[in-house]
Design an enzyme around this catalytic site. Structure first.
Site, PDB file in Angstrom:
ATOM      1  N   TYR A   1       0.861  -1.187   0.000  1.00 50.70           N
ATOM      2  CA  TYR A   1       0.000   0.000   0.000  1.00 50.70           C
ATOM      3  C   TYR A   1       0.900   1.242   0.000  1.00 50.70           C
ATOM      4  CZ  TYR A   1      -4.573   2.056   0.140  1.00 50.70           C
ATOM      5  OH  TYR A   1      -5.713   2.711  -0.205  1.00 50.70           O
TER       6      TYR A   1
ATOM      7  N   HIS B   1       7.538   4.988   1.249  1.00 52.92           N
ATOM      8  CA  HIS B   1       8.102   3.786   0.603  1.00 52.92           C
ATOM      9  C   HIS B   1       8.941   4.185  -0.618  1.00 52.92           C
ATOM     10  CE1 HIS B   1       4.295   1.895   2.373  1.00 52.92           C
ATOM     11  NE2 HIS B   1       5.269   1.213   2.950  1.00 52.92           N
TER      12      HIS B   1
ATOM     13  N   SER C   1       1.783   7.091   6.243  1.00 53.76           N
ATOM     14  CA  SER C   1       1.640   5.721   6.726  1.00 53.76           C
ATOM     15  C   SER C   1       0.511   5.073   5.946  1.00 53.76           C
ATOM     16  CB  SER C   1       1.284   5.736   8.220  1.00 53.76           C
ATOM     17  OG  SER C   1       0.780   4.482   8.608  1.00 53.76           O
TER      18      SER C   1
HETATM   19  P1  AMP Z   1       5.605  -0.586   6.068  1.00 52.01           P
HETATM   20  O1  AMP Z   1       5.083  -0.943   4.714  1.00 52.01           O
HETATM   21  O2  AMP Z   1       4.737   0.350   6.834  1.00 52.01           O
HETATM   22  O3  AMP Z   1       6.050  -1.803   6.850  1.00 52.01           O
HETATM   23  O4  AMP Z   1       6.937   0.246   5.805  1.00 52.01           O
HETATM   24  C1  AMP Z   1       7.967  -0.228   5.012  1.00 52.01           C
HETATM   25  C2  AMP Z   1       9.185   0.648   5.190  1.00 52.01           C
HETATM   26  O5  AMP Z   1       8.842   1.987   4.831  1.00 52.01           O
HETATM   27  C3  AMP Z   1       9.671   0.682   6.650  1.00 52.01           C
HETATM   28  O6  AMP Z   1      11.077   0.703   6.684  1.00 52.01           O
HETATM   29  C4  AMP Z   1       9.092   1.985   7.140  1.00 52.01           C
HETATM   30  O7  AMP Z   1       9.829   2.563   8.206  1.00 52.01           O
HETATM   31  C5  AMP Z   1       9.188   2.850   5.904  1.00 52.01           C
HETATM   32  N1  AMP Z   1       8.257   3.961   6.010  1.00 52.01           N
HETATM   33  C6  AMP Z   1       6.951   3.911   6.348  1.00 52.01           C
HETATM   34  N2  AMP Z   1       6.424   5.152   6.410  1.00 52.01           N
HETATM   35  C7  AMP Z   1       7.425   6.009   6.107  1.00 52.01           C
HETATM   36  C8  AMP Z   1       7.523   7.425   6.009  1.00 52.01           C
HETATM   37  N3  AMP Z   1       6.485   8.216   6.220  1.00 52.01           N
HETATM   38  N4  AMP Z   1       8.713   7.954   5.662  1.00 52.01           N
HETATM   39  C9  AMP Z   1       9.784   7.166   5.453  1.00 52.01           C
HETATM   40  N5  AMP Z   1       9.761   5.821   5.512  1.00 52.01           N
HETATM   41  C10 AMP Z   1       8.600   5.240   5.852  1.00 52.01           C
END
Ligand code: AMP
Length: 287
Positions: free
Chosen positions: A32, A37, A185
């Protein structure tokens, strides 16, 4: 872009890249996609020859009462975005590829998994460490890219990689935010419009805390108190925790010094948001 669903196919493909001496960058995600990302993918593309992105909503990091079923998913959209970003390999394993029936092994990064988010999400970081250890073994990247938004995840995975001698360099990149300051997020789409309008208070409270520290405040309880107050006075957010800790060890700080991480977890309705800021301090004296 290759879309790969099995470990065997991924290993074959990457062993060829490795033979050619190509540098492999890896971005683990739960999909998503948003700009956060994409910032990680873009950095991996820039610094490495091959950019591997995984999409896996890991059931082992969700407790039974948590939002595994509500977690937003849109693989078609993610595939389109990843293609546009020139990702080389999108790895989309199914549950039985990652956790076959016979599965028994878990990674527990002690102590730092049990503070901050880990206090209210027992087992969460065990799930995270386990799946990322598996992905690191499968992909064997040179560099893994993580977002600083998940500061505890960065601390836990860095500790795990160091303790278990994973030959990977971990890069943590800055939090990407919406125009109003809300940290991007995948869960933000779960907010009602009222909750969404209130959620930027998290970033405001953290920014205000940074200003207080810059003005000389060094007492942790005053900072956490002011962050807590601002959130509860200006929104319906239910604060789960606000803490000032050392950014690497996650040890609580009474007096702020060194690399200070101010981290928080707050519920807006059913949706739990996290955010943080790092404040590097030279010493504990007032500035
Ligand atoms: P997730 O899909 O939420 O598990 O996130 C995947 C990666 O993207 C993880 O390393 C998160 O820390 C990073 N991530 C998520 N949200 C952000 C954001 N707003 N800024 C930078 N990196 C992010």
């Amino acid at each position: 872009m290759l879309i790969i669903k099995t470990i065997k196919h991924l290993r074959q493909t990457l062993s060829e890249s490795r033979r050619k001496g190509q540098k492999i960058g890896f971005v683990p995600t739960m999909g998503y996609f948003h700009e956060g990302h994409l910032s990680l993918m873009r950095r991996a593309k820039k610094e490495c020859d091959i950019c591997v992105v995984s999409i896996y909503v890991n059931p082992k990091q969700f407790a039974p009462q948590e939002d595994l079923n509500r977690y937003p998913r849109d693989i078609k959209r993610d595939v389109k975005i990843a293609k546009k970003e020139n990702v080389d390999i999108l790895f989309i394993p199914s549950d039985n590829v990652i956790y076959p029936n016979c599965y028994l092994t878990y990674i527990d990064v002690e102590k730092i998994s049990n503070t901050l988010c880990g206090k209210s999400r027992p087992g969460h970081f065990k799930g995270v460490a386990t799946v990322v250890a598996k992905l690191l073994n499968i992909i064997q990247p040179d560099v893994m890219y993580l977002g600083q938004k998940d500061a505890q995840q960065v601390a836990v995975l860095s500790r795990m990689a160091a303790d278990l001698n994973f030959p990977v360099c971990i890069r943590a990149l800055p939090t990407v935010r919406e125009k109003d300051g809300l940290a991007m997020s995948s869960r933000n789409v779960l907010l009602t419009s009222h909750e969404r309008s209130q959620a930027p208070v998290l970033h405001k409270a953290l920014t205000d805390a940074v200003m207080r520290i810059q003005a000389g405040e060094r007492l942790s309880c005053r900072i956490t108190g002011s962050v807590h107050r601002m959130i509860t006075q200006r929104s319906d957010g239910k604060v789960q925790y606000v803490a000032c800790v050392d950014a690497d060890t996650l040890e609580p700080l009474k007096i702020l010094k060194g690399k200070v991480l101010i981290a928080l977890g707050v519920f807006f309705g059913k949706t739990r948001l996290i955010d943080n800021v790092i404040v590097p301090l030279k010493n504990s004296r007032k500035v």
